[in-house]
Structures are given as structure tokens and as C-alpha cells.
Design a protein around this motif. Structure first.
Motif, mmCIF file in Angstrom:
data_model
loop_
_atom_site.group_PDB
_atom_site.id
_atom_site.type_symbol
_atom_site.label_atom_id
_atom_site.label_comp_id
_atom_site.label_asym_id
_atom_site.label_seq_id
_atom_site.Cartn_x
_atom_site.Cartn_y
_atom_site.Cartn_z
ATOM 1 N N THR A 41 20.190 1.163 57.974
ATOM 2 C CA THR A 41 19.280 0.038 58.155
ATOM 3 C C THR A 41 18.060 0.228 57.262
ATOM 4 O O THR A 41 17.425 1.283 57.293
ATOM 5 N N THR A 43 14.364 -1.492 55.686
ATOM 6 C CA THR A 43 13.291 -2.467 55.859
ATOM 7 C C THR A 43 12.436 -2.463 54.601
ATOM 8 O O THR A 43 11.926 -1.418 54.190
ATOM 9 N N LEU A 78 25.944 -7.571 53.812
ATOM 10 C CA LEU A 78 24.629 -7.115 54.250
ATOM 11 C C LEU A 78 24.282 -7.791 55.563
ATOM 12 O O LEU A 78 24.216 -9.022 55.647
ATOM 13 N N GLY A 80 21.692 -8.546 58.928
ATOM 14 C CA GLY A 80 20.268 -8.791 59.104
ATOM 15 C C GLY A 80 19.816 -10.138 58.588
ATOM 16 O O GLY A 80 20.600 -10.911 58.029
ATOM 17 N N SER A 81 18.517 -10.410 58.764
ATOM 18 C CA SER A 81 17.906 -11.652 58.312
ATOM 19 C C SER A 81 16.989 -11.347 57.131
ATOM 20 O O SER A 81 15.951 -10.706 57.291
ATOM 21 N N HIS A 82 17.381 -11.818 55.955
ATOM 22 C CA HIS A 82 16.684 -11.440 54.728
ATOM 23 C C HIS A 82 17.056 -12.396 53.592
ATOM 24 O O HIS A 82 17.992 -13.195 53.732
ATOM 25 N N THR A 85 21.242 -11.386 48.524
ATOM 26 C CA THR A 85 22.620 -11.857 48.396
ATOM 27 C C THR A 85 23.348 -11.031 47.331
ATOM 28 O O THR A 85 22.757 -10.186 46.656
ATOM 29 N N TYR A 108 11.426 -7.342 55.611
ATOM 30 C CA TYR A 108 12.784 -7.889 55.708
ATOM 31 C C TYR A 108 13.740 -6.746 56.028
ATOM 32 O O TYR A 108 13.710 -5.707 55.371
ATOM 33 N N LEU A 110 17.597 -5.322 56.523
ATOM 34 C CA LEU A 110 19.002 -5.496 56.170
ATOM 35 C C LEU A 110 19.766 -4.231 56.529
ATOM 36 O O LEU A 110 19.189 -3.158 56.699
ATOM 37 N N SER A 111 21.072 -4.363 56.660
ATOM 38 C CA SER A 111 21.905 -3.217 57.002
ATOM 39 C C SER A 111 23.211 -3.268 56.237
ATOM 40 O O SER A 111 23.669 -4.337 55.817
#
Length: 213
Positions: A41, A43, A78, A80-82, A85, A108, A110-111
Motif C-alpha cells: 500500500t 500513499t 492498482l 484504491g482511489s487515486h 492509470t 492519494y 493506491l495498492s
């Protein structure tokens, strides 16, 4: 124009002196077991606002994910909310495109799901770099993790933390050592029936899937 500061006279219109950087660059993991699935994860937050429409193909690279492999074949997913792309994976690097605007100072998350290496290792030094955000000479900023974090759902996680093991760090992999390895018998008499008892306890799960790797 003689009243303007020299930096404006030199043509530095709409420029700024503070270099762009990732003011938040955290990374952690969910699982230290060798050969197991692991969720990394990340950030990220920048000190500048980034407009995706102003750059042709701005990308971020996460470098230093040594010995990990992707969880599955095909396109890299990916979580998460980010705004990121078009992720790809090559030579222990995760790269993705900035597909939408990034607000300054907003974290932001992501994982990405990977498979851990089989051999034990310490947490890896992971770096984040984006030439479009930081300039052509960007060399990468070291990502941070929480050394006090105790992993959830992991056997003896609290004990390992008390022993100084940093299992929350990216790709920190446990040794497959036995914490209990005992043997005994039921009878010492010659020519008598004897039951040999063995007690084993491992720090990591042992599965048929791992045996084939």
C-alpha cells in the motif's frame, strides 16, 4: 519595467523557486510470509498541483521492489482511489501514468498485489520518482514506512515487533525457522515398542503451493 525584481526581468514569468517533491511518500505491506501473496500500500502527495491535461504522458516510478513478482499475469491492477492509470511492472519497478489532476497536499492511496520472494530479507529501500513532476534530473525520493506498525492477522506479529523485527516495511520477509522443534520417545527399553513424538511450530505457513515453488 525597471521597478520589477531581477528574476522577472530575466524572463522567469510564472516560475517558482520551491522544487516539486512528494511531501507524502509512504509504503507498507500486509504479509511478511515467504512465497505468499502480499498487498503493498502506497500513499503519495505532492507539494504542487498537477494538471494532467498539461503534460503528454506524466508517469511515476516506484523503484526497489526487489525479488517480488506480480500476483497475476496480464495488466497491472492498482487498488484504491487515486488518479493513476496504465500501470506496468518491469525489473522490480512499478510504473503508472498520472491520468487525472492531482491536488497539492492531498494524499492519494493506491495498492498493488504481489508475491513475496521465498528467501528471507530485510525491508527494502524503495524510491518514488517522476521526471514530469520533479524535472529531468529527478533521482528519486526514498519512501517511508511506519516501523511501529504491527501487521494484522500475522502469527506472532506482536512478538516479532517486540524482538525488533520491522515486518511492516516493504518486502520484509520472514525466515521459515521453527520456533519449536522437539523430539521425544515413549520407551527407553530394548526391543520394546516405542513411539517417537515430534513437535514442530513454524513462523510461516507451509502449503503444497509453496512446496512446488
Amino acid at each position: 519595467l525597471s521597478h520589477l525584481p531581477k528574476k522577472f526581468m530575466d524572463g522567469m514569468v510564472l516560475s517558482f523557486e520551491t522544487p516539486a517533491s512528494f511531501i507524502v511518500r509512504d509504503i507498507g505491506q500486509s504479509n511478511p510470509y515467504p512465497g505468499d501473496a502480499n498487498v503493498l500500500t502506497l500513499t503519495l502527495a505532492t507539494n504542487v498541483e498537477f494538471r494532467a491535461a498539461g503534460v503528454q504522458d506524466a508517469r511515476v516510478t516506484i523503484d526497489g521492489l526487489q525479488s517480488a513478482t506480480l500476483r497475476s499475469d496480464g495488466p497491472v491492477s492498482l487498488g484504491g482511489s487515486h488518479p493513476f492509470t496504465d500501470a506496468s511492472w518491469k525489473s522490480y519497478k512499478l510504473e503508472f501514468k498520472i491520468g487525472a489532476d492531482m491536488a497539492a497536499g492531498v494524499p492519494y492511496v493506491l495498492s498493488v498485489e504481489v508475491v513475496n520472494p521465498l528467501l528471507p530479507q530485510r525491508a527494502q529501500s524503495v524510491f518514488v520518482v517522476s521526471k514530469e513532476l520533479q524535472g529531468a534530473a529527478a533521482t528519486g525520493e526514498k519512501m517511508e514506512h511506519d516501523p511501529e506498525r504491527i501487521l494484522s492477522g500475522i502469527f506472532e506479529a506482536q512478538k516479532m515487533k517486540e524482538e525488533g523485527k520491522d515486518e511492516a516495511g516493504p518486502l520484509s520477509i520472514r525466515s521459515g525457522a521453527f520456533t519449536i522443534a522437539e523430539i521425544g520417545q515413549s520407551s527407553p527399553y530394548p526391543c520394546s515398542e516405542n513411539v517417537i513424538g515430534v513437535t514442530l511450530q513454524s513462523l510461516v505457513p507451509m502449503t503444497a503451493e509453496q512446496r512446488t515453488k
